[in-house]
Design a protein around this motif. Structure first.
Motif, PDB file in Angstrom:
ATOM      1  N   THR A 108       0.857  -1.184   0.000  1.00  0.00           N
ATOM      2  CA  THR A 108       0.000   0.000   0.000  1.00  0.00           C
ATOM      3  C   THR A 108       0.891   1.231   0.000  1.00  0.00           C
ATOM      4  O   THR A 108       2.014   1.193   0.515  1.00  0.00           O
ATOM      5  CB  THR A 108      -0.903   0.047   1.247  1.00  0.00           C
ATOM      6  N   PRO A 109       0.409   2.342  -0.560  1.00  0.00           N
ATOM      7  CA  PRO A 109       1.212   3.576  -0.511  1.00  0.00           C
ATOM      8  C   PRO A 109       1.586   3.965   0.916  1.00  0.00           C
ATOM      9  O   PRO A 109       2.724   4.361   1.181  1.00  0.00           O
ATOM     10  CB  PRO A 109       0.289   4.616  -1.154  1.00  0.00           C
ATOM     11  N   ALA A 146       9.075   5.245  -4.159  1.00  0.00           N
ATOM     12  CA  ALA A 146       7.836   5.229  -3.386  1.00  0.00           C
ATOM     13  C   ALA A 146       6.820   6.211  -3.957  1.00  0.00           C
ATOM     14  O   ALA A 146       5.617   5.916  -4.043  1.00  0.00           O
ATOM     15  CB  ALA A 146       8.130   5.555  -1.924  1.00  0.00           C
ATOM     16  N   GLU A 147       7.284   7.380  -4.373  1.00  0.00           N
ATOM     17  CA  GLU A 147       6.373   8.390  -4.928  1.00  0.00           C
ATOM     18  C   GLU A 147       5.803   7.948  -6.261  1.00  0.00           C
ATOM     19  O   GLU A 147       4.625   8.176  -6.554  1.00  0.00           O
ATOM     20  CB  GLU A 147       7.101   9.726  -5.060  1.00  0.00           C
ATOM     21  N   THR A 148       6.615   7.296  -7.084  1.00  0.00           N
ATOM     22  CA  THR A 148       6.120   6.779  -8.365  1.00  0.00           C
ATOM     23  C   THR A 148       5.045   5.723  -8.134  1.00  0.00           C
ATOM     24  O   THR A 148       3.994   5.714  -8.785  1.00  0.00           O
ATOM     25  CB  THR A 148       7.275   6.163  -9.180  1.00  0.00           C
ATOM     26  N   PHE A 149       5.300   4.822  -7.185  1.00  0.00           N
ATOM     27  CA  PHE A 149       4.320   3.785  -6.864  1.00  0.00           C
ATOM     28  C   PHE A 149       3.024   4.413  -6.357  1.00  0.00           C
ATOM     29  O   PHE A 149       1.919   4.006  -6.752  1.00  0.00           O
ATOM     30  CB  PHE A 149       4.909   2.844  -5.809  1.00  0.00           C
ATOM     31  N   ARG A 201       1.758   7.389  -7.033  1.00  0.00           N
ATOM     32  CA  ARG A 201       1.020   8.023  -8.137  1.00  0.00           C
ATOM     33  C   ARG A 201       0.247   6.986  -8.944  1.00  0.00           C
ATOM     34  O   ARG A 201      -0.897   7.218  -9.344  1.00  0.00           O
ATOM     35  CB  ARG A 201       1.982   8.802  -9.042  1.00  0.00           C
ATOM     36  N   LEU A 202       0.853   5.841  -9.185  1.00  0.00           N
ATOM     37  CA  LEU A 202       0.165   4.789  -9.936  1.00  0.00           C
ATOM     38  C   LEU A 202      -1.030   4.237  -9.151  1.00  0.00           C
ATOM     39  O   LEU A 202      -2.087   3.955  -9.727  1.00  0.00           O
ATOM     40  CB  LEU A 202       1.129   3.649 -10.263  1.00  0.00           C
ATOM     41  N   MET A 203      -0.860   4.101  -7.858  1.00  0.00           N
ATOM     42  CA  MET A 203      -1.938   3.538  -7.045  1.00  0.00           C
ATOM     43  C   MET A 203      -3.140   4.472  -6.959  1.00  0.00           C
ATOM     44  O   MET A 203      -4.274   4.021  -6.735  1.00  0.00           O
ATOM     45  CB  MET A 203      -1.412   3.214  -5.642  1.00  0.00           C
ATOM     46  N   GLU A 204      -2.916   5.761  -7.146  1.00  0.00           N
ATOM     47  CA  GLU A 204      -4.041   6.699  -7.148  1.00  0.00           C
ATOM     48  C   GLU A 204      -4.993   6.429  -8.302  1.00  0.00           C
ATOM     49  O   GLU A 204      -6.188   6.732  -8.240  1.00  0.00           O
ATOM     50  CB  GLU A 204      -3.525   8.140  -7.224  1.00  0.00           C
ATOM     51  N   LEU A 205      -4.483   5.832  -9.377  1.00  0.00           N
ATOM     52  CA  LEU A 205      -5.284   5.562 -10.575  1.00  0.00           C
ATOM     53  C   LEU A 205      -5.763   4.111 -10.640  1.00  0.00           C
ATOM     54  O   LEU A 205      -6.449   3.724 -11.590  1.00  0.00           O
ATOM     55  CB  LEU A 205      -4.451   5.866 -11.828  1.00  0.00           C
ATOM     56  N   ILE A 230       1.028  -7.817 -15.738  1.00  0.00           N
ATOM     57  CA  ILE A 230       1.435  -6.595 -15.036  1.00  0.00           C
ATOM     58  C   ILE A 230       1.675  -5.496 -16.066  1.00  0.00           C
ATOM     59  O   ILE A 230       2.507  -5.651 -16.977  1.00  0.00           O
ATOM     60  CB  ILE A 230       2.721  -6.827 -14.217  1.00  0.00           C
ATOM     61  N   PRO A 231       0.958  -4.361 -15.985  1.00  0.00           N
ATOM     62  CA  PRO A 231       1.193  -3.250 -16.920  1.00  0.00           C
ATOM     63  C   PRO A 231       2.647  -2.775 -16.848  1.00  0.00           C
ATOM     64  O   PRO A 231       3.288  -2.856 -15.789  1.00  0.00           O
ATOM     65  CB  PRO A 231       0.229  -2.165 -16.418  1.00  0.00           C
ATOM     66  N   ASP A 232       3.143  -2.277 -17.985  1.00  0.00           N
ATOM     67  CA  ASP A 232       4.549  -1.868 -18.048  1.00  0.00           C
ATOM     68  C   ASP A 232       4.887  -0.817 -16.991  1.00  0.00           C
ATOM     69  O   ASP A 232       5.936  -0.912 -16.328  1.00  0.00           O
ATOM     70  CB  ASP A 232       4.880  -1.325 -19.440  1.00  0.00           C
ATOM     71  N   ASP A 233       4.001   0.193 -16.838  1.00  0.00           N
ATOM     72  CA  ASP A 233       4.330   1.261 -15.885  1.00  0.00           C
ATOM     73  C   ASP A 233       4.385   0.730 -14.450  1.00  0.00           C
ATOM     74  O   ASP A 233       5.263   1.112 -13.663  1.00  0.00           O
ATOM     75  CB  ASP A 233       3.348   2.433 -15.989  1.00  0.00           C
TER      76      ASP A 233
END
Length: 666
Positions: free
Chosen positions: A264-265, A291-294, A296-300, A309-312
């Motif tokens: 989880t973030p 951690a910040e990149t992860f 941002r992705l979890m927000e979407l 698993i998506p590339d990003d």
């Protein structure tokens, strides 16, 4: 039959133990004890279905103790652990002592986080700088007249309890405290400093429990610790010759839970903060960026399974894995003498970041035997989870080697045989075995209850079939009429909390009867209130299907609103169904129907808890009578007298209610 070669007879030992616990010896209990003794003697495996009231605890304890081998007993619930440690084992040992001429020692053993940590209690919790927290104990004591918050009161209770308790076991603390409060005074195995490094190691409750277990002949533990012992490779349970798994219908679920990883973030950010003061700036920046990149992705993130698993996400997880690995290396080579509780800080940081690294790596590796999905919680936000597609291979490999295993429960036969449960445990169909297939036998010792005379299974086949959304007006009408006929006395088992809440709200406006709802009070308080008043009804969901034991006239109607199939969009369930289908099997029957059958068997078992209990199990879902899978589900339930006649059921409920009122008045 003898318990040991040349020793006292098993029947004599069982009789002595039954007298000691003031029980009644039953044919099913004797048959179970004989089968357990035979399995232990032959070093084979046994699945035993023993209905409520059989006395299955003594059915396995007596032959195991008589044999003299070291025995692990693993249970799922606190109630059974307490029954074994506080009632069955002490009395059984005392009863068998004169006959066996020895007094077997017994002990309980749980995971480290179940025990009070004296280092945490006295030295405080290593806190995250960003949290701005302070020593909660000091804060709790600083309020004039005592603490005002629930957390503060819990913490003061814990400090007082620490001076009284001999075990430090959370389950011995009554009433209990919140998870948040307990987290202030407990550690995981990863966070523990170790007895040799800890200033309180000589007094450690967890270490004392392990020492007692090393000396005991019978060790009572839980399914979770058994799963950790199997999964992590490093043994946490003492060497033993016999493993007995009670409440075995829960085992696959508990093992799956232990084998599930989560990111989880919030959890990742906590790990970053804990590491920041222990690593150099470059590594800290790398970790923070990942951690910040992860985050941002979890927000979407949208809920659902990730078959690929998506590339990003893959790039983000790889960065998180690599940064976590660098942080672990950096922490391992750093000492900071300015930290007064340096070891505790380091252990907490390592525990957090190692978890992030391991889950990230597991998902990036993308094993075909794992299922990955997003979840989104209204309160806690998004999480990324990974769980094994199946635990059957793990259980076959880790559970059934080098010891005799006995698995028992009131519900192991689904659809009329043991093969469904056996398959979930990694066992081949009964009678098929070889070098890599453990040999096992299934035994149903029945029940002391005459289900066909004591209960009715009523299926309301005239109702409309339940849909995924929307209220069921006809179902609520039927439910109200049944409760009125029963005069209350109703346990309502719902497949969702939303359904239970809607029914409670509607019927509170219709009926002049008390209706309790799960969540409005602690479960223990609700069950006590339900058992104390004959007119009261109790509505709820999953934990009520398996956790209610109310014998007597106050529970004479058990209602299931619908067949409790798992949600069709459940990522793990749907993945397991698909895997069965790709292997040529029937995924719906093997997974969804078996899941429902187990819950319905458990739910129906709430009705008859004693030999003089009478009542009705009402299923308000016509599919149980009309669908092809209905016979499979009914065969998994107790053998009640079956009807779809609504008028007959109302007359029966009214007669049972009248008899109960007359008995109460006399």
């Amino acid at each position: 039959m003898t318990a040991t070669s040349g020793g006292p007879g098993l029947h004599d030992l069982l009789h002595a133990a039954v007298l000691a616990v003031k029980g009644t010896e039953r044919p099913g209990q004797v048959a179970m004890a004989e089968a357990v003794a035979e399995a232990i003697e032959g070093n084979t495996h046994l699945l035993v279905q023993a209905g409520t009231g059989t006395g299955k605890s003594l059915g396995y304890l007596v032959p195991a103790i008589a044999r003299g081998d070291r025995v692990i007993v693993a249970t799922a619930t606190l109630a059974l652990q307490r029954q074994l440690i506080e009632r069955d084992l002490p009395r059984t040992v005392e009863a068998l002592h004169p006959v066996l001429r020895r007094r077997p020692e017994f002990a309980t053993l749980k995971g480290r986080s179940n025990y009070l940590c004296l280092h945490r209690l006295h030295e405080g919790v290593p806190q995250d700088d960003e949290d701005g927290l302070f020593d909660q104990f000091e804060a709790a004591q600083s309020f004039p007249g005592g603490p005002t918050s629930k957390l503060g009161k819990d913490l003061l209770r814990l400090r007082e309890w620490a001076d009284e308790t001999e075990s430090g076991d959370r389950d011995a603390l009554t009433p209990g405290v919140s998870d948040r409060a307990w987290a202030q005074v407990s550690v995981s195995s990863r966070e523990c400093l170790g007895a040799s490094k800890c200033a309180y190691g000589a007094e450690c409750f967890a270490e004392a429990a392990r020492e007692r277990a090393k000396l005991a002949e019978v060790i009572v533990t839980n399914h979770a610790l058994l799963a950790i012992d199997a999964i992590e490779g490093a043994p946490v349970l003492p060497q033993h010759d016999v493993l007995i798994i009670d409440e075995a219908h829960e085992l696959v679920s508990r093992v799956t839970g232990v084998a599930t990883g989560e990111l989880t973030p919030g959890g990742v950010q906590r790990a970053v903060r804990r590491c920041a003061k222990l690593i150099d700036e470059k590594v800290a920046d790398q970790l923070l960026a990942a951690a910040e990149t992860f985050e941002r992705l979890m927000e979407l993130a949208l809920p659902g399974r990730l078959e690929k698993i998506p590339d990003d996400l893959g790039y983000a997880l790889a960065a998180l894995r690599d940064a976590s690995r660098a942080a672990i290396t950096a922490i391992g080579g750093t000492r900071d003498s300015s930290l007064s509780d340096e070891d505790a800080v380091r252990k907490q940081a390592l525990a957090s970041i190692e978890s992030v690294q391991q889950v990230s790596e597991r998902i990036v590796q993308g094993s075909e035997f794992d299922v990955v999905w997003y979840e989104r919680h209204d309160r806690y936000g998004a999480s990324l989870r990974v769980a094994p597609l199946s635990v059957s291979g793990l259980l076959r490999e880790k559970l059934f080697e080098d010891r005799s295993v006995v698995l028992t429960s009131a519900t192991l036969k689904l659809g009329g045989d043991f093969n469904g449960v056996g398959a979930s445990l990694g066992l081949a169909p009964e009678g098929e075995h070889g070098e890599e297939l453990p040999e096992w036998k299934g035994l149903d010792v029945g029940s002391p209850f005459d289900y066909r005379k004591q209960g009715i299974l009523y299926v309301a086949q005239h109702l409309s079939a339940p849909g995924r959304e929307g209220s069921r007006g006809d179902m609520l009408d039927e439910l109200a009429e049944l409760i009125e006929a029963a005069g209350g006395r109703t346990l309502g088992l719902f497949s969702s909390m939303r359904g239970a809440q809607a029914a409670a709200e509607e019927l509170r406006g219709r009926l002049d009867l008390p209706i309790l709802l799960q969540g409005e009070e602690t479960l223990g308080e609700l069950i006590r209130a339900f058992a104390a008043d004959a007119e009261t009804c109790l509505f709820g969901t999953l934990s009520l299907w398996q956790g209610v034991d109310v014998p007597g006239v106050n529970c004479q109607l058990v209602v299931m609103d619908r067949i409790p199939f798992p949600r069709p969009d459940d990522p793990l369930i749907s993945a397991r169904q698909k895997a069965v289908e790709e292997a040529g099997g029937n995924g719906f029957m093997a997974v969804a129907a078996s899941h429902a059958a187990l819950l319905m068997a458990q739910g129906a078992g709430r009705l008859v808890r004693a030999t003089d209990d009478r009542g009705v199990v009402a299923v308000l879902d016509p599919r149980l009578a009309k669908a092809r899978y209905g016979s499979f589900l009914r065969a998994s339930m107790p053998d009640f007298w079956y009807t779809t006649d609504r008028n007959q059921v109302r007359r029966s409920l009214a007669a049972i209610d009248a008899a109960a009122r007359a008995a109460a008045a006399s």
